[in-house]
Motif scaffolding. Structure first.
Motif, PDB file in Angstrom:
ATOM      1  N   GLY A  37      39.596 -26.688  34.309  1.00 36.51           N
ATOM      2  CA  GLY A  37      39.843 -25.947  33.086  1.00 36.51           C
ATOM      3  C   GLY A  37      39.842 -24.441  33.236  1.00 36.51           C
ATOM      4  O   GLY A  37      39.882 -23.721  32.234  1.00 36.51           O
ATOM      5  N   PHE A  38      39.816 -23.946  34.471  1.00 42.29           N
ATOM      6  CA  PHE A  38      39.736 -22.497  34.658  1.00 42.29           C
ATOM      7  C   PHE A  38      40.795 -22.037  35.659  1.00 42.29           C
ATOM      8  O   PHE A  38      41.583 -22.835  36.150  1.00 42.29           O
ATOM      9  CB  PHE A  38      38.322 -22.129  35.115  1.00 42.29           C
ATOM     10  CG  PHE A  38      37.266 -22.535  34.121  1.00 42.29           C
ATOM     11  CD1 PHE A  38      37.002 -21.758  33.016  1.00 42.29           C
ATOM     12  CD2 PHE A  38      36.587 -23.739  34.264  1.00 42.29           C
ATOM     13  CE1 PHE A  38      36.067 -22.145  32.075  1.00 42.29           C
ATOM     14  CE2 PHE A  38      35.639 -24.140  33.328  1.00 42.29           C
ATOM     15  CZ  PHE A  38      35.386 -23.329  32.234  1.00 42.29           C
ATOM     16  N   THR A  39      40.773 -20.749  35.945  1.00 43.25           N
ATOM     17  CA  THR A  39      41.808 -20.182  36.814  1.00 43.25           C
ATOM     18  C   THR A  39      41.174 -19.581  38.067  1.00 43.25           C
ATOM     19  O   THR A  39      40.349 -18.671  37.951  1.00 43.25           O
ATOM     20  CB  THR A  39      42.593 -19.088  36.053  1.00 43.25           C
ATOM     21  OG1 THR A  39      43.119 -19.661  34.850  1.00 43.25           O
ATOM     22  CG2 THR A  39      43.729 -18.547  36.889  1.00 43.25           C
ATOM     23  N   GLN A  62      47.039 -20.790  28.123  1.00 42.81           N
ATOM     24  CA  GLN A  62      45.724 -20.435  28.673  1.00 42.81           C
ATOM     25  C   GLN A  62      45.850 -19.136  29.441  1.00 42.81           C
ATOM     26  O   GLN A  62      46.636 -19.032  30.380  1.00 42.81           O
ATOM     27  CB  GLN A  62      45.233 -21.558  29.602  1.00 42.81           C
ATOM     28  CG  GLN A  62      43.913 -21.253  30.273  1.00 42.81           C
ATOM     29  CD  GLN A  62      43.419 -22.419  31.126  1.00 42.81           C
ATOM     30  OE1 GLN A  62      43.934 -23.533  31.039  1.00 42.81           O
ATOM     31  NE2 GLN A  62      42.439 -22.171  31.951  1.00 42.81           N
ATOM     32  N   ASP A 101      43.308 -16.662  31.370  1.00 41.41           N
ATOM     33  CA  ASP A 101      41.938 -16.441  31.830  1.00 41.41           C
ATOM     34  C   ASP A 101      41.825 -15.086  32.514  1.00 41.41           C
ATOM     35  O   ASP A 101      42.697 -14.701  33.296  1.00 41.41           O
ATOM     36  CB  ASP A 101      41.522 -17.532  32.825  1.00 41.41           C
ATOM     37  CG  ASP A 101      41.327 -18.873  32.153  1.00 41.41           C
ATOM     38  OD1 ASP A 101      41.117 -18.894  30.926  1.00 41.41           O
ATOM     39  OD2 ASP A 101      41.385 -19.900  32.860  1.00 41.41           O
ATOM     40  N   ASN A 129      42.880 -30.836  32.157  1.00 40.99           N
ATOM     41  CA  ASN A 129      43.051 -29.524  31.533  1.00 40.99           C
ATOM     42  C   ASN A 129      44.358 -29.407  30.759  1.00 40.99           C
ATOM     43  O   ASN A 129      44.944 -28.327  30.670  1.00 40.99           O
ATOM     44  CB  ASN A 129      42.978 -28.411  32.585  1.00 40.99           C
ATOM     45  CG  ASN A 129      42.747 -27.052  31.943  1.00 40.99           C
ATOM     46  OD1 ASN A 129      42.129 -26.944  30.892  1.00 40.99           O
ATOM     47  ND2 ASN A 129      43.278 -26.010  32.567  1.00 40.99           N
ATOM     48  N   ARG A 138      41.486 -25.395  38.695  1.00 43.80           N
ATOM     49  CA  ARG A 138      42.468 -25.486  37.595  1.00 43.80           C
ATOM     50  C   ARG A 138      42.246 -26.768  36.789  1.00 43.80           C
ATOM     51  O   ARG A 138      42.265 -26.750  35.561  1.00 43.80           O
ATOM     52  CB  ARG A 138      43.895 -25.434  38.145  1.00 43.80           C
ATOM     53  CG  ARG A 138      44.374 -24.016  38.439  1.00 43.80           C
ATOM     54  CD  ARG A 138      45.867 -23.989  38.753  1.00 43.80           C
ATOM     55  NE  ARG A 138      46.151 -24.620  40.038  1.00 43.80           N
ATOM     56  CZ  ARG A 138      46.135 -23.982  41.202  1.00 43.80           C
ATOM     57  NH1 ARG A 138      45.875 -22.693  41.239  1.00 43.80           N
ATOM     58  NH2 ARG A 138      46.396 -24.625  42.325  1.00 43.80           N
TER      59      ARG A 138
END
Lengths: 185, 329
Positions: free
Chosen positions: A105-107, B147, B149, B103, A102
């Motif tokens: 920058g992602f899930t 966000q 994803d 983030n 996380r």
């Protein structure tokens, strides 16, 4: 080389081979000495959603490499996953791993792992004990039932999906492992 | 008014339409030429993107740009400039972002080094006014607010804010001691603000980013540049590798961007200046090459395809930009 020395070699070689095969149960001539495999996580794979910008994966790589006990990392962009190899005889903190994804920058979308550990119980629930004070609860399925027949204390190699159960919106340790395959050492 | 004027206008519009159709056809052909399994791009070159990590999160970005104006337009039509004026700007931009909250929030400092010149007069007696040095320092922030994803796709929205400080020289004198025109100074002399929203959507082989950013320019010594609305959209496509398997891999991305600026008229002592402001739309094809996991080089050529300038102003010529981004932290 004279006849005497050749004959000596003809005797000595089979005797040495016999001794080596007795010393190593595998019996394979020339096999390297093997140790009993250490307990620990062998491979951890995190599905990473949103991995559509490889240049952005630099941040993910940085964050994942900072997770304690990570020895090696590969990011498979086309598969949308990161594959981590822990240091031998260690476990990764799966919650820390998901946080790293996380923060990168992602899930995170799911964790599968291969691990070797000892069957135990945790609050009356079957569990797998791993190094670094890590315990994975074993979910109730056919593979777990078959595995439990080997009895508590057995060392097993398992493969499955780890999830963090959520109760009333609250999460807590430990993760639950849904076993898809296993071997008993 | 001569009939030839509207004919020229129609011809210009026809050329613009023709360029847009050609560019669109090339892009569609490129998109159709590669399979669905190829996905993922990089950050757009001229348009903001809504990612708030890595590429913007701990990096150094610099680019060299050329910016020229020449040829006079009066109410949108080309006319002869009796002074044959030309403006040339060469700039080296330095951008240093830092990921303050993982983030979530990126802050950055932006400072340009500029070389500006104005040439005018007949060919046998050309005069030049020029300055060079650092321009105004801008402090900017990007805040991720949304966000979503999914496997190999993402949708992100970020807010953008900017504070521009008057650190550049804004009172450089000309050869006779008088101040150079405001547009030729290195800095504006004013504290200016910007706010906007950025959207990035990446799915399959296509990456799309867009932004809307509004600059509020304040008064300095009775003069204020008009407020500016930036509207940008970028379409990106990765052409190499055709299937991105293992990170990192060498990568080439193609971009086609539409970059617009709508400017209000500047004011002097509260009075609007007729010969200022307007709308300029540029079409910007570009290429990015990513040779290493932490290095990106890029080049773009921005062609003005629409110039609706107020009053009498010099036309905007094509802009060239080449730069790199280095993820150093």
């Amino acid at each position: 080389m004279n006849h005497l020395s050749l004959r000596r070699y003809l005797y000595v070689f089979p005797i040495m081979a016999l001794l080596l095969s007795l010393a190593h149960p595998s019996g394979a001539l020339g096999a390297l000495p093997t140790q009993r495999p250490e307990a620990g996580m062998l491979e951890v794979t995190v599905q990473v959603d949103g991995l559509s910008c490889p240049f952005c994966a630099y941040g993910l790589e940085k964050k994942l490499k900072k997770v304690e006990n990570v020895a090696d990392l590969s990011i498979q962009v086309d598969q949308g996953r990161a594959v981590l190899t822990p240091e031998v005889g260690t476990s990764l903190d799966l919650e820390e791993l998901e946080k790293a994804v996380r923060d990168g920058g992602f899930t995170p979308h799911g964790i599968t792992l291969i691990a070797r550990g000892r069957l135990t119980e945790f609050n009356g629930v079957p569990a797998l004990e791993l190094p670094n004070d890590t315990v994975l609860l074993l979910s109730d399925n056919a593979e777990t039932s078959a595995l439990l027949e080997s009895g508590s204390g057995a060392v097993v190699r398992v493969e499955g999906q780890a999830t963090l159960e959520s109760k009333d919106g609250h999460t807590g340790h430990p993760y639950t492992l849904s076993i898809s395959a296993f071997e008993i050492d | 008014m001569s009939l030839s004027v509207p004919r020229r206008g129609r011809a210009a519009r026809s050329r613009v339409t023709s360029r847009l159709i050609t560019a669109g056809a090339i892009l569609v052909a490129l998109l159709a030429a590669w399979p669905e399994t190829a996905h993922a791009q990089g950050p757009p070159i001229n348009t903001q993107n809504a990612f708030v990590t890595a590429l913007s999160g701990g990096a150094f970005r610099t680019f060299f740009l050329t910016f020229d104006r020449s040829g006079l337009r009066l109410d949108g039509e080309k006319v002869t400039d009796p002074l044959s004026r030309e403006v040339h700007v060469r700039g080296q931009m330095f951008v240093l972002p830092y990921e303050l909250v993982s983030n979530r929030l990126v802050v950055m400092g932006v400072v340009p080094y500029l070389d500006k010149s104005l040439e005018m007069g007949p060919a046998d007696n050309r005069q030049e006014l020029s300055v060079n040095g650092f321009g105004d320092l801008a402090l900017a922030a990007k805040l991720g607010i949304y966000q979503l994803d999914r496997p190999n796709r993402t949708t992100r929205v970020a807010l953008f804010g900017r504070l521009k400080l008057p650190t550049g020289d804004d009172d450089a004198p000309g050869p006779e001691g008088q101040l150079l025109p405001k547009s030729l100074q290195l800095g504006t002399g004013s504290v200016d603000y910007s706010a906007g929203v950025i959207l990035t959507h990446s799915v399959g082989p296509v990456g799309l980013s867009g932004d809307l950013i509004y600059d509020i320019n304040t008064v300095d010594d009775g003069f204020a540049f008009g407020d500016v609305l930036h509207y940008d959209i970028a379409l990106g496509y990765r052409i190499l590798p055709r299937v991105y398997r293992m990170y990192p891999a060498k990568q080439i991305n193609l971009y086609l961007e539409a970059n617009g600026t709508w400017s209000q008229r500047s004011t002097l002592e509260g009075t609007s200046l007729i010969d200022s402001g307007g709308n300029v739309l540029r079409l910007s094809p570009g290429v990015q090459f990513i040779p290493l996991a932490n290095l990106l080089v890029e080049v773009t050529y921005q062609v003005p395809v629409w110039q609706g300038l107020n009053g009498a102003q010099l036309e905007f010529d094509p802009t060239f930009k080449v730069g790199l981004r280095w993820l150093i932290f």
